[in-house]
Design a protein around this motif. Structure first.
Motif, PDB file in Angstrom:
ATOM      1  N   ARG A   7      43.902  29.287  36.278  1.00 16.59           N
ATOM      2  CA  ARG A   7      42.487  28.928  36.179  1.00 16.59           C
ATOM      3  C   ARG A   7      41.621  30.180  36.253  1.00 16.59           C
ATOM      4  O   ARG A   7      40.652  30.335  35.514  1.00 16.59           O
ATOM      5  N   HIS A   8      41.959  31.081  37.168  1.00 19.07           N
ATOM      6  CA  HIS A   8      41.195  32.318  37.293  1.00 19.07           C
ATOM      7  C   HIS A   8      41.312  33.154  36.017  1.00 19.07           C
ATOM      8  O   HIS A   8      40.325  33.724  35.542  1.00 19.07           O
ATOM      9  N   PHE A   9      42.496  33.213  35.475  1.00 17.26           N
ATOM     10  CA  PHE A   9      42.728  33.988  34.265  1.00 17.26           C
ATOM     11  C   PHE A   9      41.935  33.428  33.084  1.00 17.26           C
ATOM     12  O   PHE A   9      41.192  34.148  32.405  1.00 17.26           O
ATOM     13  N   TRP A  10      42.058  32.121  32.854  1.00 19.81           N
ATOM     14  CA  TRP A  10      41.379  31.505  31.709  1.00 19.81           C
ATOM     15  C   TRP A  10      39.872  31.441  31.926  1.00 19.81           C
ATOM     16  O   TRP A  10      39.102  31.492  30.955  1.00 19.81           O
ATOM     17  N   LEU A  11      39.431  31.335  33.163  1.00 23.76           N
ATOM     18  CA  LEU A  11      37.999  31.355  33.445  1.00 23.76           C
ATOM     19  C   LEU A  11      37.396  32.689  33.011  1.00 23.76           C
ATOM     20  O   LEU A  11      36.293  32.732  32.447  1.00 23.76           O
ATOM     21  N   GLY A  12      38.124  33.773  33.252  1.00 26.15           N
ATOM     22  CA  GLY A  12      37.659  35.071  32.782  1.00 26.15           C
ATOM     23  C   GLY A  12      37.537  35.115  31.272  1.00 26.15           C
ATOM     24  O   GLY A  12      36.566  35.668  30.730  1.00 26.15           O
ATOM     25  N   HIS A  13      38.507  34.506  30.587  1.00 26.70           N
ATOM     26  CA  HIS A  13      38.472  34.481  29.123  1.00 26.70           C
ATOM     27  C   HIS A  13      37.280  33.668  28.622  1.00 26.70           C
ATOM     28  O   HIS A  13      36.540  34.094  27.728  1.00 26.70           O
TER      29      HIS A  13
END
Length: 836
Positions: free
Chosen positions: A528-534
């Motif tokens: 979630r943190h990774f894709w939120l950054g994207h």
């Protein structure tokens, strides 16, 4: 401290324009205005009240001006009806929110503030439908809207006592125009109320169109008003009202139903208007039968009396035909702009098959028309969900296919579901839903069939029409596999140039999904943190989305890989029989494939060291050959076999199943194991990966040994499900294997805790966010037409500036103390001097 800054202040509220239409009801209007200006809990400097006098001709406009000088009175050139009067009022609106209030209504003091609160909190809500009670506040006027298949909107529960059962907010198809609060940008995007309706159903039509375009209409009971129902119609014969209701219902139906629905609904609706007219007027429908003609020809030519109640229906059809040319143009626009299907809105219609009128002859005709035109099939159609994977669907499935399969299986309990693969291999086991392979043009046909498309991997690239700016299909992107990170490891054996090209290509595929998706699924909090950054980097995280949902779970939900809710049951031979292992052997199972991002080499080395003190230890690799023929063999598999052979472990302590255990038989191998293991290197792919087959260890109750660094290691450590070790440490790994295999008390404790944890990972539980979304699928708020922030339309006042500066000082103090405040203040002074 920071949370206290979020307390709602007047300066943070948007400007609102309230439109009140007056027609020969100045006394009611002044009562309404008195409540707006004297009792409403909304900042006066943010409130614009526009009164449209619909050519009353009774001096009403002057009386309103005298009674309420703060109101802006606009005089219409003629009686434009409620719809036209409201639209004229919006032409003069300065607020980013426009509210409609009947002149014979009075608002509760919280009416506007509560409606605005919903609009600010939920960016996909285009309008708030207020709760409306009678003047005394005892009985219901509006708490919910329903729509019949023949186009008639109605107020559900109207006239019932307000007993508290309607105090839960909900999505509705429409709100009543007597108390409706709308985003001004959305109202204008839709062209406002349809002025051809004049009055009645213009609010039904507006809400219907709003929903079709993906905007939600939200009923909010705390936004409360009181209404003298039809005070303006009390002096007019009811047949005129019936005429408008019949005509406008046909117009709304014609504009808003899809081609498929309209083909069946319109002929039946027209026939039903006629039967409603004859039944309402108690006409003898057989009086013109040739066999009933009187003997005297003059008597046969005598006029036939038709009650006005019946005439209303016939004239309504006649005038509907007159309106058809202009309605046809409107229909083209509405159908082109729609984002949702008729099936999507069926739940909001509430009881679409309700006959609405308790007249025996009418009810009989209703039943006949429903049966003959097959309307139960149209208005009882379940939502259509298409799940697409690029992985092989067979009795031997890898993670993506297993995930897609279970999505289809869970969703099929509520919807009509198809599971489709673009892979050449499609020979699936028996399923309770259709399963098919599709090439590109066939895939497009499947996508056009669906109301909601759930896709994985590269699938979107085969559906170019979904990426077009005007695409209205609801798309759910399952991004549980960060393919570009995986590719960094998988492509190490290729040239640098090829790796670069492959990475650019995969990243472009992911970007396309991130820009297009209406809802995203990932597998863990780390993801979630990774894709939120994207999503943030490409502009999908908007202020309105954040204000509504600071967690962003309405756009990006965590859906881990799941497992069956039914405990594993032996159905055949397992690994001991297949590999000729003794019942007394201690078996640790590697339950997935062997890929470049894993570290089976350290594991094999650890087994070699452990066998020196535990001769009966056995390591079994479940499958070396990937079931998807498009996935090539990786060098790590070759190296693992070579190491095991060099250490003389192959066939004695390390065993390779060269094919792939069928998905439906894997429990037999799991039940023969004593522990499960997964090891990997420390790199970015590990950080965000979700080791799907590890869940099978939970399913079978196997204590787990895992390398540190991924989300499962966090789970194992936190819940006490096994042992977590450092990466590439064979001695620590050997000790961990020995503990879970030979320390019976420790292994039993792990198994006991696993029994509790695994319930959280059943497919029914983990897929709950997807199930909930598919019950009410909507485009993402930032993809809706007419989306616009609610803003102030005037400069900041002195108080606003003071409040802004106080907040800035707090931020500067937090960031750098008094020195930072002084530095910022001197900077502002210099800027002013330069401007001067």
């Amino acid at each position: 401290m920071r949370q206290s800054w979020r307390v709602e202040r007047g300066s943070s509220l948007p400007d609102v324009t309230v439109v009140v239409v007056n027609y020969r009801g100045a006394d009611d209007t002044t009562t309404c205005l008195r409540a707006l200006f004297g009792e409403l809990d909304y900042p006066a400097d943010k409130l614009q009240v526009v009164v449209v006098d619909n050519a009353s001709g009774d001096g009403g406009a002057a009386r309103v001006r005298a009674a309420a000088p703060a109101a802006e009175v606009v005089e219409a050139p003629a009686n434009l009806g409620f719809a036209g009067g409201c639209n004229l009022g919006v032409e003069h609106a300065r607020g980013s929110v426009v509210a409609f209030l009947n002149n014979d209504a009075r608002p509760h003091r919280a009416w506007l503030r509560e409606a605005v609160r919903v609009l600010r909190a939920e960016p996909a809500v285009g309008a708030v439908a207020s709760k409306v009670l009678d003047w005394e506040g005892r009985d219901v006027d509006f708490v919910d809207g329903g729509l019949t298949w023949f186009g008639m909107g109605y107020k559900r529960h109207a006239g019932e006592p307000d007993d508290g059962t309607h105090d839960t907010p909900r999505d509705v198809l429409f709100g009543t125009g007597s108390a409706l609060v709308v985003r001004t940008s959305v109202f204008r995007e839709l062209g406002g109320f349809d002025e051809r309706f004049f009055m009645f159903y213009e609010d039904v039509d507006l809400g219907w169109r709003m929903n079709l375009r993906g905007w939600r209409v939200r009923y909010e009971p705390k936004s409360l008003t009181f209404h003298r129902h039809h005070a303006s119609m009390s002096r007019i014969d009811s047949s005129r009202e019936l005429y408008l209701l019949e005509r406008n219902a046909l117009a709304a139906l014609y504009k808003n139903f899809s081609d498929e629905t309209l083909a069946k609904a319109l002929p039946a609706a027209l026939a039903l208007v006629v039967r409603r007219a004859t039944a309402r007027g108690e006409l003898d429908a057989t009086q013109l039968e040739i066999t009933r003609r009187p003997a005297d020809p003059e008597d046969d030519r005598a006029p036939v009396p038709v009650p006005r109640q019946a005439l209303a229906g016939f004239l309504a059809i006649d005038q509907f035909v007159e309106l058809l040319p202009s309605l046809a143009e409107s229909r083209k626009a509405e159908q082109a702009a729609r984002r949702l299907t008729d099936a999507d809105l069926l739940p909001l219609m509430r009881k679409a098959m309700e006959p609405a009128y308790p007249l025996p002859r009418y009810l009989a005709a209703h039943d006949v028309l429903v049966e003959v035109f097959g309307l139960e099939e149209v208005f009882g159609r379940p939502r259509r969900v298409l799940v697409i994977t690029g992985d092989a669907l067979s009795d031997r499935m890898a993670g993506p296919a297993i995930r897609a399969w279970n999505m289809a299986d869970v969703l099929a309990g509520e919807h009509e579901v198809r599971l489709v693969t673009t892979n050449a291999r499609c020979d699936p086991p028996e399923a309770p839903f259709p399963v098919a392979r599709a090439v590109r043009h066939e895939l497009v046909e499947h996508a056009e069939w669906a109301d909601v498309v759930v896709l994985q991997g590269h699938v979107l690239e085969n559906l170019g029409f979904l990426k077009e700016p005007g695409s209205t299909k609801i798309v759910v992107c399952d991004v549980y596999d960060p393919m570009h990170l995986e590719l960094l490891e998988q492509g190490k054996d290729t040239t640098d140039e090829q790796r670069e090209l492959d990475l650019v290509g995969v990243t472009r595929v992911i970007d396309n999904q991130m820009r297009r998706g209406d809802f995203f699924l990932c597998a863990s909090e780390r993801q979630r943190h990774f894709w939120l950054g994207h999503l943030t980097a490409i502009g999908r995280l908007t202020p309105s989305l954040y204000d509504n949902d600071p967690t962003t779970r309405s756009l990006l939900a965590e859906v881990p890989f799941g497992l069956s809710g039914k405990p594993p049951q032996r159905t055949g031979p397992g690994l001991r029989a297949s590999l000729d292992l003794a019942d007394s052997d201690k078996v640790v199972l590697w339950a997935g494939g062997v890929y470049s991002w894993f570290d089976p080499l350290t594991l094999v080395t650890a087994v070699d060291r452990l066998r020196a003190r535990r001769a009966d230890v056995r390591l079994v690799f479940l499958g070396m050959k990937h079931p998807n023929p498009e996935v090539p063999d990786m060098d790590i598999g070759v190296r693992t076999r070579a190491l095991a052979a060099r250490l003389e472990l192959t066939g004695s302590h390390v065993f390779f199943n060269e094919t792939w255990v069928p998905y439906q038989d894997r429990q037999n191998w799991l039940l023969d194991a004593d522990a499960g293991v997964t090891t990997h290197f420390e790199h970015v792919e590990t950080t965000f990966a979700f080791r799907t087959r590890v869940l099978d260890y939970l399913w079978a109750g196997l204590p787990i040994v895992t390398t540190d660094g991924d989300s499962f290691a966090d789970l194992v450590r936190r819940e006490g499900l096994g042992v977590v070790v450092r990466s590439e440490d064979p001695d620590a790994l050997a000790d961990a294997l020995e503990r879970v295999l030979y320390d019976e008390a420790f292994a039993a404790a792990c198994t006991e805790r696993i029994a509790v944890v695994r319930e959280r990972f059943t497919w029914d539980n983990v897929l709950a966010p997807l199930v909930e979304f598919c019950r009410n699928p909507r485009p993402a708020a930032d993809r809706l037409p007419g989306a616009s922030p609610m803003v102030r339309n005037r400069p900041l006042g002195k108080l606003d500036k003071v409040q802004r500066d106080v907040q800035l000082v707090r931020e500067y103090l937090t960031a750098g103390g008094p020195r930072e405040v002084a530095r910022r203040a001197s900077g502002r002074v210099l800027k002013k001097l330069r401007r001067g």
